[in-house]
Design a protein around this motif. Sequence first.
Motif, PDB file in Angstrom:
ATOM      1  N   UNK A   1       0.833  -1.203   0.000  1.00 39.14           N
ATOM      2  CA  UNK A   1       0.000   0.000   0.000  1.00 39.14           C
ATOM      3  C   UNK A   1       0.870   1.256   0.000  1.00 39.14           C
ATOM      4  N   UNK A   2       1.909   1.279   0.812  1.00 46.85           N
ATOM      5  CA  UNK A   2       2.804   2.438   0.878  1.00 46.85           C
ATOM      6  C   UNK A   2       3.489   2.662  -0.469  1.00 46.85           C
ATOM      7  N   UNK A   3       3.932   1.568  -1.107  1.00 46.19           N
ATOM      8  CA  UNK A   3       4.585   1.696  -2.426  1.00 46.19           C
ATOM      9  C   UNK A   3       3.622   2.261  -3.462  1.00 46.19           C
ATOM     10  N   UNK A   4       2.403   1.734  -3.522  1.00 48.51           N
ATOM     11  CA  UNK A   4       1.414   2.218  -4.493  1.00 48.51           C
ATOM     12  C   UNK A   4       1.032   3.658  -4.198  1.00 48.51           C
ATOM     13  N   UNK A   5       0.829   3.985  -2.933  1.00 47.34           N
ATOM     14  CA  UNK A   5       0.482   5.355  -2.535  1.00 47.34           C
ATOM     15  C   UNK A   5       1.590   6.333  -2.941  1.00 47.34           C
ATOM     16  N   UNK A   6       2.818   5.975  -2.655  1.00 45.90           N
ATOM     17  CA  UNK A   6       3.932   6.864  -2.978  1.00 45.90           C
ATOM     18  C   UNK A   6       4.061   7.061  -4.483  1.00 45.90           C
TER      19      UNK A   6
END
Length: 137
Positions: free
Chosen positions: A62-67
């Motif tokens: 989720x953090x990777x996609x959000x960033x």
Amino acid sequence: DAVDAIPVHFFNGMWGCIAAGIFASPRHVTAAYGNEFDPSPNAGLFYDNGKLLACQIFGILFICVWTMGIMTPFFLVLRALGLFRVDPLEEQVGLDISHHKGSAYNIEGPDSDMVDALVEKRATAHGKASVPNTDDA
């Protein structure tokens, strides 16, 4: 990555999340989050069924996609405006020379002709007036 931010922050941050999903003991999870809502909290893979590890991996994704979703438009705009990278000459000379007037990593320093070319280019690029030629008078 000139300052090694990716290995330090990204990979070590991912390892910290995954390690919590593997090694978190039920006693420590209860101490950290309490057990008023869940009398049997999920623990790490070594102690429980791996639900915490799955949550940690989902969080990393989720953090990777959000960033990527937040930063990609900014990078595309910077690239379209020509502001994403520094000038090739300045990159070759080094930003430490162009901004701080000293070589931080290479003790020998850059080629003096390249530094002179960069100084001249920066002086004209920032709107400084050139000295008029008085030899014609």
